[in-house]
Design a protein around this motif. Structure first.
Motif, PDB file in Angstrom:
ATOM      1  N   UNK A 117     -62.936  22.437 -54.599  1.00 48.93           N
ATOM      2  CA  UNK A 117     -64.382  22.552 -54.439  1.00 48.93           C
ATOM      3  C   UNK A 117     -64.740  23.549 -53.346  1.00 48.93           C
ATOM      4  N   UNK A 118     -63.991  23.528 -52.248  1.00 46.22           N
ATOM      5  CA  UNK A 118     -64.263  24.455 -51.152  1.00 46.22           C
ATOM      6  C   UNK A 118     -64.067  25.903 -51.586  1.00 46.22           C
ATOM      7  N   UNK A 119     -63.032  26.163 -52.374  1.00 46.29           N
ATOM      8  CA  UNK A 119     -62.793  27.532 -52.833  1.00 46.29           C
ATOM      9  C   UNK A 119     -63.824  27.961 -53.878  1.00 46.29           C
ATOM     10  N   UNK A 120     -64.350  27.005 -54.645  1.00 40.68           N
ATOM     11  CA  UNK A 120     -65.321  27.362 -55.694  1.00 40.68           C
ATOM     12  C   UNK A 120     -66.746  27.452 -55.154  1.00 40.68           C
ATOM     13  N   UNK A 121     -67.033  26.813 -54.026  1.00 46.72           N
ATOM     14  CA  UNK A 121     -68.410  26.730 -53.523  1.00 46.72           C
ATOM     15  C   UNK A 121     -69.071  28.091 -53.304  1.00 46.72           C
ATOM     16  N   UNK A 122     -68.368  29.165 -52.858  1.00 48.53           N
ATOM     17  CA  UNK A 122     -69.070  30.445 -52.710  1.00 48.53           C
ATOM     18  C   UNK A 122     -69.663  30.990 -54.004  1.00 48.53           C
ATOM     19  N   UNK A 123     -69.135  30.572 -55.151  1.00 54.00           N
ATOM     20  CA  UNK A 123     -69.645  31.077 -56.427  1.00 54.00           C
ATOM     21  C   UNK A 123     -71.093  30.671 -56.632  1.00 54.00           C
ATOM     22  N   UNK A 128     -77.346  37.251 -52.244  1.00 47.56           N
ATOM     23  CA  UNK A 128     -77.970  37.948 -51.126  1.00 47.56           C
ATOM     24  C   UNK A 128     -77.709  37.209 -49.815  1.00 47.56           C
ATOM     25  N   UNK A 129     -77.830  35.874 -49.832  1.00 47.55           N
ATOM     26  CA  UNK A 129     -77.570  35.100 -48.620  1.00 47.55           C
ATOM     27  C   UNK A 129     -76.120  35.269 -48.166  1.00 47.55           C
ATOM     28  N   UNK A 130     -75.198  35.214 -49.118  1.00 45.72           N
ATOM     29  CA  UNK A 130     -73.780  35.402 -48.807  1.00 45.72           C
ATOM     30  C   UNK A 130     -73.541  36.778 -48.184  1.00 45.72           C
ATOM     31  N   UNK A 131     -74.149  37.805 -48.748  1.00 51.03           N
ATOM     32  CA  UNK A 131     -73.954  39.164 -48.258  1.00 51.03           C
ATOM     33  C   UNK A 131     -74.568  39.356 -46.876  1.00 51.03           C
ATOM     34  N   UNK A 132     -75.738  38.771 -46.646  1.00 50.52           N
ATOM     35  CA  UNK A 132     -76.379  38.896 -45.327  1.00 50.52           C
ATOM     36  C   UNK A 132     -75.521  38.248 -44.245  1.00 50.52           C
ATOM     37  N   UNK A 133     -74.981  37.075 -44.530  1.00 47.41           N
ATOM     38  CA  UNK A 133     -74.130  36.392 -43.549  1.00 47.41           C
ATOM     39  C   UNK A 133     -72.903  37.241 -43.226  1.00 47.41           C
ATOM     40  N   UNK A 171     -63.689  43.017 -49.853  1.00 48.49           N
ATOM     41  CA  UNK A 171     -63.312  41.682 -49.362  1.00 48.49           C
ATOM     42  C   UNK A 171     -64.459  40.702 -49.519  1.00 48.49           C
ATOM     43  N   UNK A 172     -65.683  41.130 -49.187  1.00 48.64           N
ATOM     44  CA  UNK A 172     -66.846  40.262 -49.333  1.00 48.64           C
ATOM     45  C   UNK A 172     -67.014  39.840 -50.789  1.00 48.64           C
ATOM     46  N   UNK A 173     -66.872  40.767 -51.709  1.00 44.27           N
ATOM     47  CA  UNK A 173     -67.035  40.453 -53.125  1.00 44.27           C
ATOM     48  C   UNK A 173     -65.893  39.590 -53.646  1.00 44.27           C
ATOM     49  N   UNK A 174     -64.682  39.812 -53.162  1.00 42.32           N
ATOM     50  CA  UNK A 174     -63.541  38.999 -53.597  1.00 42.32           C
ATOM     51  C   UNK A 174     -63.748  37.548 -53.209  1.00 42.32           C
ATOM     52  N   UNK A 175     -64.112  37.298 -51.959  1.00 42.28           N
ATOM     53  CA  UNK A 175     -64.308  35.929 -51.512  1.00 42.28           C
ATOM     54  C   UNK A 175     -65.495  35.262 -52.193  1.00 42.28           C
ATOM     55  N   UNK A 176     -66.449  36.069 -52.657  1.00 41.06           N
ATOM     56  CA  UNK A 176     -67.618  35.498 -53.337  1.00 41.06           C
ATOM     57  C   UNK A 176     -67.263  34.966 -54.713  1.00 41.06           C
ATOM     58  N   UNK A 177     -66.456  35.673 -55.474  1.00 43.44           N
ATOM     59  CA  UNK A 177     -66.243  35.330 -56.883  1.00 43.44           C
ATOM     60  C   UNK A 177     -64.836  34.888 -57.227  1.00 43.44           C
ATOM     61  N   UNK A 178     -63.933  34.816 -56.249  1.00 45.66           N
ATOM     62  CA  UNK A 178     -62.559  34.451 -56.578  1.00 45.66           C
ATOM     63  C   UNK A 178     -62.491  33.024 -57.113  1.00 45.66           C
TER      64      UNK A 178
END
Length: 303
Positions: A117-123, A128-133, A171-178
């Motif tokens: 669940x922790x690994x899937x939660x960024x999906x 936009x919020x993820x990218x701003x952080x 890296x930002x995009x990888x962690x977002x959708x992995x």
């Protein structure tokens, strides 16, 4: 003498009624495709043959002039190079990390559901919020460099240095959708028969050979699916570039979609922007077609 009722031929046969019902059920989807896919594609191609200036309210037919300008654009090679670099980096790191996580998390251990669940939660987090952080974390005085300073390392300005800007965006995009690809790989791994691994262990096959000879061939349809999704998604990236780097420094992170946005909505060159959209569509279509044709060579069930 009237014909018996049971002998009368109905105007609609059973097959015709079934076909009509099928078309009626499919009609909303077909109308949506025609209205929101085929019509916009036709309009974009039509606009690419014109020079449209919304500020001056002019719409002039120019023929193939925009396509000639496309071939002569001195910035386009750099844009295509940045697009290819982003696409290659995202596909390699995303698919590789997703498969590694899926193999590691495909274990019957305590708390493994929470870890998944922790690994899937960024999906499911807002893009936009993820990218701003991450933008705050990657600033020169941000959180990443703050942690590096604790061990005596002076971190670079991640988003403003040509050597690190593209890597940071990837890296930002990888962690977002992995997490999405990880879940798809997990589902595929759980469908591999355990009897095959037991037979391989009896024959003395090491773990790496089991993975190469059993796991990869049987999950190859999922590998094809995730590669198509990831490649198409990487070619359509926009929000991350717009929020993190605005295409800089220089044009080192100016991918094709962001360049299309600049030409269309910043420089108001709608005709040339439409030409770039046609180029993007052609690239996506060719790459998808190439992957689909290669499935006969690499996908287990298609061989």
């Amino acid at each position: 003498m009237t014909e018996p009722r049971h002998a009368r031929r109905s105007f609609w046969t059973m097959a015709q009624r079934d076909s009509a019902a099928g078309y009626l059920f499919a009609a909303p989807q077909l109308a949506g495709i025609a209205l929101f896919v085929l019509l916009p594609l036709a309009l974009v191609f039509w606009y690419s043959l014109h020079e449209w200036n919304v500020l001056a309210n002019t719409f002039n037919y120019t023929g193939a002039r925009n396509y000639q300008q496309l071939l002569q654009d001195p910035t386009l090679p750099s844009v295509l190079g940045a697009t290819a670099l982003f696409c290659a980096g995202l596909v390699l790191f995303n698919l590789g990390l997703a498969l590694l996580l899926a193999v590691l998390l495909n274990q019957r251990l305590a708390g493994i559901t929470l870890v998944r669940t922790l690994f899937f939660s960024p999906v499911v987090v807002s893009l936009v919020a993820w990218t701003i952080v991450w933008g705050f974390l990657l600033q020169h005085n941000g959180g990443i460099n703050g942690m590096l300073a604790l061990v005596g390392i002076d971190g670079p300005n991640w988003l403003r240095s040509p050597g690190t800007a593209m890597v940071s965006v990837i890296v930002v995009q990888v962690f977002k959708n992995v997490g999405l690809n990880m879940v798809l790989f997990l589902a595929a791994l759980q469908g591999v028969p355990r009897e095959l691994y037991e037979a391989a262990r009896i024959d003395g096959a090491p773990a790496w050979r089991q993975f190469r000879r059993i796991t990869l061939p049987l999950i190859s349809p999922t590998v094809l699916l995730t590669s198509i999704i990831t490649i198409v998604g990487s070619l359509q990236v926009f929000a991350q570039i717009a929020v993190l780097t605005q295409g800089g420094p220089g044009v080192s992170t100016t991918v094709l979609v962001y360049y299309l946005y600049q030409q269309t909505f910043q420089f108001h060159r709608f005709g040339y922007g439409s030409t770039l959209a046609v180029l993007l569509f052609a690239i996506v279509a060719l790459l998808t077609l190439a992957q689909w044709q290669l499935r006969r060579k690499f996908v287990f069930h298609e061989q």
